[in-house]
Design an enzyme around this catalytic site. Structure first.
Site, PDB file in Angstrom:
ATOM      1  N   THR A  27      15.551  23.269  -2.166  1.00 52.85           N
ATOM      2  CA  THR A  27      15.560  22.059  -1.336  1.00 52.85           C
ATOM      3  C   THR A  27      14.435  22.115  -0.300  1.00 52.85           C
ATOM      4  O   THR A  27      14.286  23.115   0.390  1.00 52.85           O
ATOM      5  CB  THR A  27      16.901  21.965  -0.566  1.00 52.85           C
ATOM      6  OG1 THR A  27      17.943  22.334  -1.453  1.00 52.85           O
ATOM      7  CG2 THR A  27      17.108  20.583  -0.016  1.00 52.85           C
ATOM      8  N   MET A  44      18.736  25.699  -0.653  1.00 50.98           N
ATOM      9  CA  MET A  44      20.158  26.016  -0.586  1.00 50.98           C
ATOM     10  C   MET A  44      20.459  27.222  -1.439  1.00 50.98           C
ATOM     11  O   MET A  44      19.753  27.505  -2.382  1.00 50.98           O
ATOM     12  CB  MET A  44      21.002  24.926  -1.244  1.00 50.98           C
ATOM     13  CG  MET A  44      21.163  23.686  -0.735  1.00 50.98           C
ATOM     14  SD  MET A  44      21.785  22.342  -1.733  1.00 50.98           S
ATOM     15  CE  MET A  44      23.406  22.904  -2.147  1.00 50.98           C
ATOM     16  N   ASP A  55      19.439  32.151  -4.286  1.00 50.24           N
ATOM     17  CA  ASP A  55      18.625  32.611  -5.415  1.00 50.24           C
ATOM     18  C   ASP A  55      17.378  33.320  -4.904  1.00 50.24           C
ATOM     19  O   ASP A  55      16.694  32.832  -4.003  1.00 50.24           O
ATOM     20  CB  ASP A  55      18.229  31.404  -6.284  1.00 50.24           C
ATOM     21  CG  ASP A  55      17.466  31.827  -7.529  1.00 50.24           C
ATOM     22  OD1 ASP A  55      17.642  32.985  -7.974  1.00 50.24           O
ATOM     23  OD2 ASP A  55      16.689  30.996  -8.052  1.00 50.24           O
TER      24      ASP A  55
END
Lengths: 365, 658, 79
Positions: free
Chosen positions: A185, A305, A308
């Site tokens: 994001t 977000m 990862d």
């Protein structure tokens, strides 16, 4: 309660989205049928977050977004068609200050909607708390306008593919590092800023995993290529790593580093169904660690977000590599870099504007 | 969810209406930018709405429509009447689907293929569109047709079976073979074609071959791109194998083949590979019948709009515009169905060269037979019917035309008689020319025979020109050969050829020069489905006349018609033309009135004017051959159903004047 | 681990998924003399199978599964 303004000219779409967010429980929803109504609601409703359709009669979504960013900067999530045309418009919107985008809801009569609804709610909830940097928005808006006026018209160039396949690729210099970048994001404008701050003579390849649908990464690569001094390509086949080139992983697939025949390369790989976000940053970094010594790798984890990349980049640092996490003050969503910092995996933590400088310094330029 | 659907029915129809109104505006004011924008947005929003309900065919169709509108907006493609028309058709289709959805909560079963047809039509407007229209991640949006492709032959399997005979010892005699070509990116969608192939029931053989000519060198290998095609044989039914591949539509060819036959392929029997969809001919015929009825209905509209225009010119014009549109669509359909029914002549004629050799051998003639233009495609009915008359003509050419080799050499010709059968397209007609360089037809002998058989009086025969005399061989009961030979058949002469050709609304002509050869020329319509008719009134009844029998229609003052001998005549274009009354010919009263309406036709090279009471509209009609009671009436070629439900008799002018 | 390299032999073991194609390709390119032992393969993704087919002469042991073996059998015999 999160105050959400839904802007869409289709009553059906308004109704569907309103239902989805009402069910989430923590949203107070108001709807606007046009850009004009949305701008009026900025002051009366004072939303925390806005979802915005691009195609509307009268003032369209992009113009409306531009006005919102001037009148009352508010996190905006674009509602986009997942098509090539939709990608260009959406990237434009991200450059203009939209925080994120969600696909148009579909499959309302099937189970697909359940899955999608969860994703939509998560994204919009995250966006509501996203950070907006006013100055950056201004700069982007000016550039976006200049671009629209033709100031950044793309030059006619031979296709990347033709160039990369023609002749021997410029071999990676002895001891050259490989920069691995992960973002989600807020990533596209951040990549724009990061790559824009690197000189064309930057000596290392930059491999980027930006979470995105498949139809978006090609337009993203073309857009960045136009705006930055570096060559930017989408990885849609095996490509040898070359100095001063940026590689954007194809969407909905994973991106891995490999060495067939001894030449360091990147290639798309079928996405690992065990993880949700693709291209997976963790998988990219893990594959690089398999083929290259850790001390020749630099990991950069930026806005997004989730978490990862945090685990593999932590491993990268533990094995002697260098990692940079984007600072909380500039990340639109401080999820992924935050996770890396929390796990103690970041060699340094920098605001977005300084990451390029650190890379240049590491490269000894 | 019901509320959402109810919302959709309102909004969807609203958007359809908006798009329709915008297209209407664009039809009147081409290049109206705001109408174009508005139409684009309506289609865009509608696309989003149908996607909400997972109506994939509608979404795909609207996606393409949106693309076209977008390209028109940016001036990449011309936005003409054709584009508006096709977009309107697409919108109408979606509108019908919305009705369907409301009535049955689902799209019609054929929605996928219907959408594909519309999409194909729209893509023609922007050829560069290509596959770029795949609608993101939606199911079924990958541009593949749901129709399974089946290749024309499976000879590849035969050689393979021969090599694998050991493995096939226990196998059933009839096998289902498949050839599966996964696309290059299939691994990225999580597919494993090998697992799919191994799951085929009763799998007996399986092999993997490079999809290109050879496997890539390791240095060039892209490990996640599929470069393999899989071929296999199964003992299960074709349906069972097809079911195993339901997740890979469009990528698999499936055939049932008999091992024994497959293992002994005749050399040269390999047909060119072609992708074909097998459809029973009767289904296409039903389609054609349906179209015929549609055309009748559309013709009814023409009459109605004419009547309406008298009382309300504005509405009349509106109706006429709609009629024009319908006519355009049905013409297009007619062409399309015609194309489906089209087959290459070569297929129907494939036995001909062999038969020519056999006939020549039987008669001790040497013939050099050549086919030209046999790749021409014609309506299947024509191809089917044409074979017999052509065979008859070729027989005649060999039997009567070709001389014995020694006679030919003596006459300074090549020993082999050259017979050429040539096909050529001229507008909407096919010209078939059969020419030989044989002995030609002796006009004097034709005259003698015709007189001897009582077909014509001696004087009349002598009055004929050479060309006219030669044409007498088409008269029923004529045969020029001294003896009836086995090859040319008994009792069937050239008149049979003429009858067969005329049944196809074709024409026959012959030209011959004694000593140098004969040429027979047939003219046939390409499209045998409908006939363009002129409706006329005579003696209080309406009749149809095929337009291709009409040279022109004229309106003259009745006083210009003068008595000439036992009949009447008038002067048209400086030539005296006999005038006959249609109602009189049909056994009624002679036409009266101050204004004479004439139809000019050519009967055996002569112009004849036929007087009728009124000239009506021109219609396209499916002419049903005259059967039963009608069949016994001379000069009635058939009948057709009119828009008002009445039956129109079709008058055959050629027969009427004969 | 489904692709193992030891003593000049590349062994494929158990289920070989699409991902293994990349590992296998690197090994095949780097170890040009290595032979391939596929006898312990239980499942083979086409991505891996097509790599093996492209270097069939190097296969020392075919898969035990008869249908999988059939994929390679003829090619090896041809050479």
């Amino acid at each position: 309660m999160i105050k959400l303004l839904l802007v869409d000219d289709s009553p059906l779409m308004r109704r569907l989205l309103a239902e989805i967010f009402a069910q989430a429980g923590d949203f107070e929803v108001e709807v606007a049928r046009s850009a004009e109504e949305a701008l009026a609601a900025l002051e009366t409703f004072r939303p925390n977050v806005i979802t915005l359709d691009i195609h509307m009669p009268g003032m369209d979504g992009l113009a409306c977004l531009d006005r919102i960013m001037v009148l009352r900067p508010t996190p905006v999530v674009m509602v986009s068609a997942l098509t090539a045309d939709g990608a260009d418009e959406t990237l434009e919107a991200l450059a203009l200050g939209a925080v994120d985008f969600i696909p148009k809801p579909r499959g309302a009569l099937s189970l697909e909607i359940e899955h999608l609804a969860g994703l939509l709610v998560d994204k919009v909830r995250q966006a509501a708390s996203a950070r907006l940097s006013r100055t950056a928005r201004l700069r982007e808006r000016v550039r976006a306008r200049a671009e629209a006026a033709g100031a950044f018209a793309p030059a006619a160039q031979p296709s990347r593919r033709a160039r990369s396949r023609a002749g021997d690729p410029a071999p990676l210099p002895e001891g050259a590092h490989v920069v691995l970048v992960g973002c989600s994001t807020g990533g596209p404008p951040a990549l724009d800023e990061l790559l824009g701050s690197l000189p064309s003579g930057f000596p290392w390849p930059i491999v980027i995993a930006q979470h995105m649908p498949a139809s978006f990464t090609g337009p993203l690569a073309r857009r960045l290529d136009r705006l930055c001094a570096l060559d930017v390509v989408e990885v849609d086949q095996i490509l040898p790593l070359e100095a001063g080139r940026a590689y954007i992983g194809r969407g909905d697939a994973d991106l891995i580093v490999s060495r067939p025949g001894g030449a360091s390369s990147v290639m798309p790989a079928p996405s690992d169904p065990a993880v949700f976000w693709h291209p997976s940053v963790d998988r990219l970094v893990t594959s690089a660690l398999k083929h290259l010594p850790a001390d020749r790798l630099v990991g950069v984890l930026m806005t997004g977000m989730g978490a990862d990349g945090a685990s593999a980049m932590g491993e990268l640092r533990a094995r002697g590599g260098h990692t940079i996490a984007e600072d909380e003050t500039t990340a639109v969503v401080w999820g992924m870099p935050g996770a890396l910092v929390a796990a103690g995996g970041a060699s340094s933590v920098r605001p977005l504007g300084e990451i390029g400088g650190e890379l240049v310094a590491l490269a000894g330029l | 969810m019901d509320e959402l659907l109810a919302q959709f029915f309102v909004e969807g129809r609203d958007l359809v209406q908006r798009a329709t109104a915008d297209l209407g505006l664009l039809a009147q004011t081409p290049g109206d930018g705001s109408a174009l924008d508005s139409a684009f947005r309506a289609v865009h929003t509608l696309k989003g709405s149908v996607a909400v309900f997972g109506l994939v065919p509608a979404e795909d169709l609207l996606h393409t429509a949106e693309d076209i509108l977008d390209r028109a907006r940016s001036g990449q493609i011309p936005f003409d009447g054709r584009a508006i028309h096709r977009l309107q058709r697409a919108i109408d289709r979606v509108d019908a689907w919305i009705d369907n959805l409301e009535a049955t909560t689902a799209l019609p079963r054929d929605a996928g293929s219907v959408a594909a047809a519309h999409i194909g039509e729209l893509r023609e407007l922007a050829p560069q569109l290509g596959d770029a229209t795949a609608a993101g991640e939606g199911a079924g949006s990958d541009g593949r047709s749901a129709t399974e492709r089946e290749a024309g032959d499976a000879t590849w399997a035969a050689e393979w079976f021969a090599a694998e005979s050991a493995r096939l010892l226990e196998a059933p005699k009839t096998l289902t073979v498949f050839r599966y070509r996964p696309d290059r990116d299939c691994f990225f969608r999580g597919e494993d074609p090998l697992a799919l192939a191994l799951a085929v029931p009763e799998l007996i053989l399986l092999r993997a071959l490079p999809s290109e000519s050879a496997w890539p060198e390791l240095g060039d290998f892209e490990p996640f791109q599929c470069v393999t095609r899989l071929e296999g044989a199964s003992g299960a039914s074709a349906d069972a194998v097809r079911a195993a591949f339901r997740l890979a539509p469009g990528q698999v060819e499936i055939h049932r083949i008999d091992r024994d036959e497959a293992q002994a392929p005749a050399p040269g029997a390999r047909r060119a590979r072609e992708t074909i969809l097998r459809v029973e001919a009767s289904r296409v015929d039903r389609l054609a019948d349906g179209l015929g009825e549609l055309i009748v209905a559309v013709n009814g509209l023409a009459r109605l709009s004419g009547e309406l225009a008298k009382s309300d010119p504005a509405r009349g014009a509106e109706l006429r515009a709609i009629h024009g549109q319908l006519e355009q669509v049905s013409n297009r359909l007619q062409r399309d169905i015609g194309a489906v029914r089209s087959v290459p002549l070569a297929h129907a004629l494939r036995r001909l060269p062999r038969l020519v050799r056999e006939i020549a051998e039987t008669l001790g003639k040497t013939v050099d037979f050549r086919l030209r233009g046999e790749s021409l495609e014609v309506d299947k009915r024509i191809a089917d019917v044409l074979f017999e008359p052509l065979l008859h003509l070729v027989r005649n050419a060999i039997d009567h035309g070709a001389e014995q080799p020694e006679d030919r050499v003596a006459a300074g010709k090549e020993p082999a008689c050259r017979i050429t059968l040539q096909f050529e397209r001229a507008g909407d007609r096919i010209l078939v020319r059969l020419s030989d360089d044989g002995r030609g037809i002796d006009a004097a002998a034709v005259r003698d025979t015709a007189v001897k058989r009582g077909l014509i009086g001696r004087e009349a025969a002598e009055a004929l020109s050479e060309a006219e005399a030669v044409r007498m061989i088409f008269l029923p009961g004529f045969s020029t050969a001294g003896a009836v030979t086995s090859t040319s058949g008994r009792g069937v002469g050239m008149d049979a050829v003429q009858a067969a050709v005329e049944e196809l609304r074709g024409t026959v002509d012959i030209a011959s020069a004694l000593g140098t050869g004969t040429t027979v020329e047939l003219g046939l319509p390409v499209n045998a489905l409908t006939t363009r008719l002129l409706v006329v009134e005579a003696g209080g009844h309406r009749y149809g006349i095929a337009l291709d029998q009409i040279a022109e229609t004229v309106r003259i003052d009745a006083s210009e018609i003068a008595l000439a001998g036992s009949g009447e005549a008038c002067v048209l274009r400086d030539r005296t033309v006999p005038v006959v009354s249609l109602s009189a010919l049909l056994g009624g009263d002679r036409a009266q009135g101050g204004v004479a309406r004439l139809i000019v036709t050519e009967a055996s090279g002569e112009r004849v004017a036929i007087r009728v009471d009124a000239l009506g509209e021109r219609i396209d009609a499916v002419v049903r051959p005259a059967t039963g009671l009608l069949g016994s009436l001379t000069a009635v070629a058939g009948s057709t159903l009119l828009g008002d439900g009445k039956i129109l008799l079709i008058v055959d002018l050629a027969e009427l004047l004969a | 681990m489904s692709v193992v390299h030891e003593n000049g032999v590349i062994r494929l073991v158990g289920r070989c998924a699409a991902d293994d194609a990349e590992t296998l390709l690197n090994l095949l390119v780097d170890e040009t003399d290595a032979t391939i032992d596929a006898s312990d393969v239980s499942k083979l993704h086409l991505a891996v199978a097509q790599l093996l087919l492209a270097c069939a002469p190097r296969i020392r042991n075919l898969p035990a599964d008869p249908m999988l073996a059939q994929l390679f059998g003829r090619r090896s015999a041809e050479r």
